[in-house]
Design a protein around this motif. Structure first.
Motif, mmCIF file in Angstrom:
data_model
loop_
_atom_site.group_PDB
_atom_site.id
_atom_site.type_symbol
_atom_site.label_atom_id
_atom_site.label_comp_id
_atom_site.label_asym_id
_atom_site.label_seq_id
_atom_site.Cartn_x
_atom_site.Cartn_y
_atom_site.Cartn_z
ATOM 1 N N TRP A 45 5.032 -8.579 -9.208
ATOM 2 C CA TRP A 45 5.565 -7.880 -8.030
ATOM 3 C C TRP A 45 7.066 -8.137 -7.903
ATOM 4 C CZ3 TRP A 45 7.046 -10.619 -3.447
ATOM 5 C CH2 TRP A 45 7.412 -9.795 -2.381
ATOM 6 N N ARG A 55 9.209 -6.294 -10.282
ATOM 7 C CA ARG A 55 9.161 -4.856 -9.998
ATOM 8 C C ARG A 55 8.365 -4.035 -11.015
ATOM 9 N NH1 ARG A 55 12.651 -2.453 -6.250
ATOM 10 N NH2 ARG A 55 13.583 -4.022 -4.931
ATOM 11 N N PHE A 103 5.145 -3.620 -10.338
ATOM 12 C CA PHE A 103 4.240 -2.976 -9.383
ATOM 13 C C PHE A 103 4.876 -3.005 -8.000
ATOM 14 C CE2 PHE A 103 1.633 -4.692 -12.790
ATOM 15 C CZ PHE A 103 0.906 -3.574 -13.147
ATOM 16 N N LYS A 104 4.577 -1.978 -7.187
ATOM 17 C CA LYS A 104 5.164 -1.880 -5.853
ATOM 18 C C LYS A 104 4.615 -2.902 -4.872
ATOM 19 C CE LYS A 104 6.824 2.801 -5.515
ATOM 20 N NZ LYS A 104 6.878 3.977 -4.668
ATOM 21 N N THR A 105 3.357 -3.276 -5.035
ATOM 22 C CA THR A 105 2.748 -4.240 -4.130
ATOM 23 C C THR A 105 1.985 -5.286 -4.932
ATOM 24 O OG1 THR A 105 0.671 -3.029 -3.908
ATOM 25 C CG2 THR A 105 2.427 -2.477 -2.337
ATOM 26 N N ARG A 106 1.727 -6.423 -4.294
ATOM 27 C CA ARG A 106 0.934 -7.460 -4.953
ATOM 28 C C ARG A 106 -0.498 -6.988 -5.144
ATOM 29 N NH1 ARG A 106 1.189 -13.069 -2.274
ATOM 30 N NH2 ARG A 106 -0.445 -13.410 -3.808
ATOM 31 N N LEU A 165 -1.466 -3.954 -5.913
ATOM 32 C CA LEU A 165 -1.498 -3.152 -7.135
ATOM 33 C C LEU A 165 -1.412 -4.040 -8.370
ATOM 34 C CD1 LEU A 165 0.809 -0.156 -6.154
ATOM 35 C CD2 LEU A 165 -1.660 -0.127 -6.464
ATOM 36 N N GLN A 225 0.795 0.268 -18.354
ATOM 37 C CA GLN A 225 0.929 1.134 -17.185
ATOM 38 C C GLN A 225 0.929 2.582 -17.661
ATOM 39 O OE1 GLN A 225 4.663 -0.640 -15.786
ATOM 40 N NE2 GLN A 225 3.628 -1.053 -13.856
ATOM 41 N N ARG A 277 10.637 -10.768 -3.975
ATOM 42 C CA ARG A 277 11.091 -9.496 -4.534
ATOM 43 C C ARG A 277 12.521 -9.258 -4.088
ATOM 44 N NH1 ARG A 277 7.955 -4.881 -6.286
ATOM 45 N NH2 ARG A 277 9.086 -2.939 -5.991
ATOM 46 N N ALA A 324 16.730 -4.601 -7.838
ATOM 47 C CA ALA A 324 16.306 -4.263 -9.195
ATOM 48 C C ALA A 324 17.147 -4.984 -10.240
ATOM 49 C CB ALA A 324 16.380 -2.754 -9.408
#
Length: 128
Positions: A14, A17, A19-22, A24, A57, A73, A76
């Motif tokens: 996470w 970056r 994945f957008k959320t933990r 996911l 992915q 997080r 980027a």
């Protein structure tokens, strides 16, 4: 950064970056799409510097080497410093991308007449 040089796999994915959320990240790990040093990962697995992580992915499959640890997080640019993708992984992804682009793709959906022709053809094939 982390003081004890270990971070949970789901938090690191996470923070880096991928994945957008933990949630996911956890779902991908439990679905077998993440491997650490060749072994299927678990969300609570502690990762360390220098570990190899393979992430799938969609069509893309990346192999990265952990170069930094973080549980938070951030931007980027900071996330890019947490890992380094291997040369083989980059070449393999580019090769697959070229193959996918060269494949014919049609957005055309058969109309009613064409569907009937397809069904007739398939029925004839079953008889033969």
């Amino acid at each position: 950064m982390v003081a004890d040089n270990q971070v949970r796999l789901d938090k690191w994915l996470w923070a880096a970056r991928f994945f957008k959320t933990r949630a996911l990240a956890k779902a991908a790990i439990e679905g077998g799409k993440v491997h650490c040093d060749g072994v299927r990962g678990k969300p609570s697995r502690q990762i360390q510097l220098g570990m190899s992580i393979k992430i799938r992915q969609g069509f893309a499959e990346k192999t990265v080497i952990v170069e930094g640890l973080s549980e938070q997080r951030g931007p980027a640019k900071v996330a890019e410093t947490l890992y380094r993708e291997t040369e083989e992984s980059i070449q393999k992804r580019e090769q697959l991308m070229v193959q996918r682009q060269s494949m014919p793709y049609s957005e055309h959906k058969p109309d009613k007449k064409q569907r009937r022709q397809i069904h007739r053809f398939l029925r004839q094939q079953e008889k033969d």
